[in-house]
Every structure is written in C-alpha cells, then in structure tokens.
Design a protein around this motif. Structure first.
Motif, PDB file in Angstrom:
ATOM      1  N   LEU A 109       0.828  -1.211   0.000  1.00 28.43           N
ATOM      2  CA  LEU A 109       0.000   0.000   0.000  1.00 28.43           C
ATOM      3  C   LEU A 109       0.861   1.259   0.000  1.00 28.43           C
ATOM      4  O   LEU A 109       0.599   2.199  -0.771  1.00 28.43           O
ATOM      5  N   CYS A 110       1.898   1.287   0.851  1.00 27.13           N
ATOM      6  CA  CYS A 110       2.750   2.474   0.937  1.00 27.13           C
ATOM      7  C   CYS A 110       3.480   2.737  -0.371  1.00 27.13           C
ATOM      8  O   CYS A 110       3.547   3.888  -0.831  1.00 27.13           O
ATOM      9  N   ILE A 111       4.036   1.692  -0.982  1.00 24.63           N
ATOM     10  CA  ILE A 111       4.762   1.860  -2.247  1.00 24.63           C
ATOM     11  C   ILE A 111       3.825   2.354  -3.347  1.00 24.63           C
ATOM     12  O   ILE A 111       4.150   3.287  -4.102  1.00 24.63           O
ATOM     13  N   THR A 112       2.638   1.756  -3.423  1.00 20.14           N
ATOM     14  CA  THR A 112       1.700   2.129  -4.478  1.00 20.14           C
ATOM     15  C   THR A 112       1.176   3.546  -4.292  1.00 20.14           C
ATOM     16  O   THR A 112       1.112   4.331  -5.248  1.00 20.14           O
ATOM     17  N   VAL A 113       0.788   3.896  -3.068  1.00 16.55           N
ATOM     18  CA  VAL A 113       0.272   5.247  -2.803  1.00 16.55           C
ATOM     19  C   VAL A 113       1.336   6.294  -3.069  1.00 16.55           C
ATOM     20  O   VAL A 113       1.068   7.346  -3.668  1.00 16.55           O
ATOM     21  N   THR A 114       2.566   6.026  -2.631  1.00 15.88           N
ATOM     22  CA  THR A 114       3.658   6.975  -2.860  1.00 15.88           C
ATOM     23  C   THR A 114       3.897   7.196  -4.344  1.00 15.88           C
ATOM     24  O   THR A 114       4.039   8.343  -4.807  1.00 15.88           O
ATOM     25  N   ALA A 115       3.943   6.099  -5.112  1.00 18.93           N
ATOM     26  CA  ALA A 115       4.192   6.214  -6.554  1.00 18.93           C
ATOM     27  C   ALA A 115       3.087   6.990  -7.247  1.00 18.93           C
ATOM     28  O   ALA A 115       3.361   7.890  -8.062  1.00 18.93           O
ATOM     29  N   ILE A 116       1.837   6.681  -6.924  1.00 21.98           N
ATOM     30  CA  ILE A 116       0.715   7.348  -7.580  1.00 21.98           C
ATOM     31  C   ILE A 116       0.623   8.814  -7.167  1.00 21.98           C
ATOM     32  O   ILE A 116       0.339   9.697  -7.981  1.00 21.98           O
ATOM     33  N   THR A 117       0.900   9.114  -5.876  1.00 25.03           N
ATOM     34  CA  THR A 117       0.831  10.492  -5.388  1.00 25.03           C
ATOM     35  C   THR A 117       1.852  11.376  -6.085  1.00 25.03           C
ATOM     36  O   THR A 117       1.536  12.470  -6.575  1.00 25.03           O
TER      37      THR A 117
END
Length: 344
Positions: free
Chosen positions: A163-171
């Motif tokens: 979740l953290c990796i995906t949210v960071t990348a998309i943000t």
C-alpha cells in the motif's frame, strides 16, 4: 515524457470487450468470494495458519472485484471524459490503486502459502525420513511460515508495504502530472504513468519473479524430496497428505504462470518501447497491457472455482448448504480443517 502528447484511440477491444469482461467477472467473483469467505468463516479455526493466508487472499480478491465496475466504466467511456472530471479520478485513480495493491498482495501471499504448505509437509516427514534440512536457519525460516502469529504479522506487513509503495508512486505521479495539460482521461500519461510509477512497476516485477521462482523452487524441492522418500521407504498412509500438498503448490504455480506471468514479462517491454515516438504502436501496447492486467484480475474470480475443485472440505460444506444435516455432521466437517492435511 515525449509521448504525453500522443492521442490514444481505443479500439473496440478496449471500449467494448474489456467492459464486458469486467462486467462478467464482477458478479461472478464477488458472489464466489463472499460465499467462500462465509463458508470458511463458519468451518475453519482462525488459529490455523492456512486459514489466515486464505482469509487475506479472499479479502484481496474482493477488493479486486470491487474495482471492476469502475474499470469497466473507464474503458467504456474514459476516452470521452475530461481528465479533471470526478468520474476520471474515481474510476481510474482509485480503481488502479486498489487493483494493483490487491494483485501484489495476492502474489506475495500465494508465495507465503506455498512455503507454508511445503514447511508443513517437511515438518511431518523430517523426523522419520529426511536428512535434507540440516541447516538450523533454513529449518527455522520454514517453520515460521507454519506459525499463525507469524502469518498474521506477515500479512499485515505485506498489506502495508504494498500500500505504501503504491500510494507513494501514484501520489508523486499525480503531482508531476499537474504541470501538464490533458484533455481526456484516457491518455498515454495516465496509462503508462510517470517516472515514479515506472520505478514502482519495476520493483513489483522483481517482487513477482522472486515469488514465482520461490514457488517453483519449492515445487521442485518437494518433488525431489518425495522421490527420495519413495526410494527409501513405503510412505503408506501419508501418501494422501503428500499428494495434497504437492497438488496445492502446483496449483499456485499454475496460477502465477497463467494469470500473472504474461503481464510481468510484457511490462518491462512496455516500458522500453514506450520511449519510442510512435503513436499507432503505443495504442497497441496500451491495449495489450490492459488486457494482460485484466487477465491478472480474472484470477480473483477464478479462486472460488479452484477451491471448489480441489478442497473436499469446501465442497462438502457447499453441499451442506443445500441439504439438511445434523449438528454432529457440522462438527465433523469443521474437524476436517487440520494442519495435518493442509488445504488450499
């Protein structure tokens, strides 16, 4: 990105076929996974390691299914929506976030499940037959995957990390995209992502191949181990347990190969070819990527079918929903969930 000005022209495969596929997978997958979750919640103990992995797989499946209506709408109408519209933000951004988080949680937990199955069988045979595991570290690591407490913490770590990796990348990608001007929701930058999305996709690809090779190695090692046992002694009544574990790991390997391998082979190729300034080819690349992503998502709808075919306890429980049975019969069914004969 040089190709951000390229205007994508979706074909009927994208605007018709993908929405139809997602619209079919959504009710089938939702019903099957909810039914499977309900049956296992009534029949399985929450203290069993396999149940913990299974519960997280079903949760990931349901999250993937929840994104399917949004993705169906996006592929059907996304080329008509404006980039800043609410429909675009919800249908693609939220749908993509949940979809990719759930897919990589599924992949990692499938790998953990295979290791748990392998460790359970090795535990049951080490004391009698096999000198294969001589290193204490290797034995300790395998043993951890059989422990319910470790399984709970592992699943939590997997969810949070992905979740953290995906949210960071998309943000970061959305912030970088704010400086650019887009007119349509369905465009190259949305479909391909920026630099941070590509880095995250590369990490995800590495994660997949590590999981894929781990399961493959587990199956190979298990096959060799059983072959040595059969040469040295008659395994007798344990044969059914060994066969079940071997079959379950094989099913996980086939699932990873059929549903996830094509996408992860194509994704690096997609990133490389994306740098070429060729709009017609970009249209084909984007559509191939989307269909391979759909194939990966389809796994969530197929899981209940696989469980029904392979797990006798689940099959009996499902049959019990439509037949009259005594409380004693239900108790006998609940007792079938044991670590001695692990199920998928």
């Amino acid at each position: 990105m040089r190709n951000s000005t390229c205007l994508l022209q979706p074909s009927l495969a994208t605007t018709v076929a993908l929405p139809v596929i997602y619209s079919f997978l959504f009710p089938a997958g939702s019903f099957g996974n909810i039914l499977a979750a309900w049956i296992f919640s009534r029949q399985a103990s929450t203290k069993r390691t396999q149940y913990i992995y299974l519960a997280n797989l079903l949760a990931a499946n349901l999250l993937i299914c929840s994104t399917m209506p949004f993705l169906a709408a996006y592929f059907a109408k996304g080329y008509q929506w404006t980039y800043d519209s609410v429909a675009c933000r919800i249908a693609y951004r939220v749908g993509t976030l949940i979809m990719h988080v759930s897919i990589y949680v599924t992949i990692t937990i499938l790998c953990s499940t295979a290791l748990s199955q392998y460790a359970t069988l090795k535990k049951s045979s080490d004391t009698q037959y096999s000198p294969a595991i001589n290193e204490n570290f290797y034995r300790c690591v395998l043993e951890k995957f059989r422990q319910p407490k470790f399984a709970k913490y592992l699943c939590i770590i997997i969810w949070l990390t992905v979740l953290c990796i995906t949210v960071t990348a998309i943000t970061y990608d959305v912030q970088a995209r704010a400086a650019e001007e887009f007119h349509r929701c369905y465009n190259v930058r949305v479909e391909a992502g920026g630099f941070t999305v590509m880095i995250a996709a590369s990490l995800a690809t590495v994660c997949f191949f590590v999981s894929f090779l781990t399961v493959l190695l587990s199956y190979y090692s298990l096959t060799r181990h059983l072959s040595n046992i059969q040469k040295n002694t008659c395994i007798g009544e344990k044969h059914l347990i060994y066969s079940t574990v071997k079959r379950n790991i094989l099913v996980i390997q086939i699932t990873l190969t059929v549903c996830f391998l094509p996408y992860h082979i194509f994704r690096p190729i997609f990133n490389v070819l994306l740098t070429k300034n060729d709009c017609p080819r970009l249209n084909y690349l984007v559509e191939i990527k989307n269909f391979l992503t759909c194939l990966a998502a389809a796994k969530s709808s197929l899981d209940p079918v696989i469980i029904l075919l392979l797990d006798k306890t689940f099959k009996k429980s499902l049959h019990g929903l439509f037949t009259k049975s005594t409380p004693e019969h239900h108790n006998r069914k609940a007792g079938n969930f044991t670590e001695k004969a692990p199920k998928m």
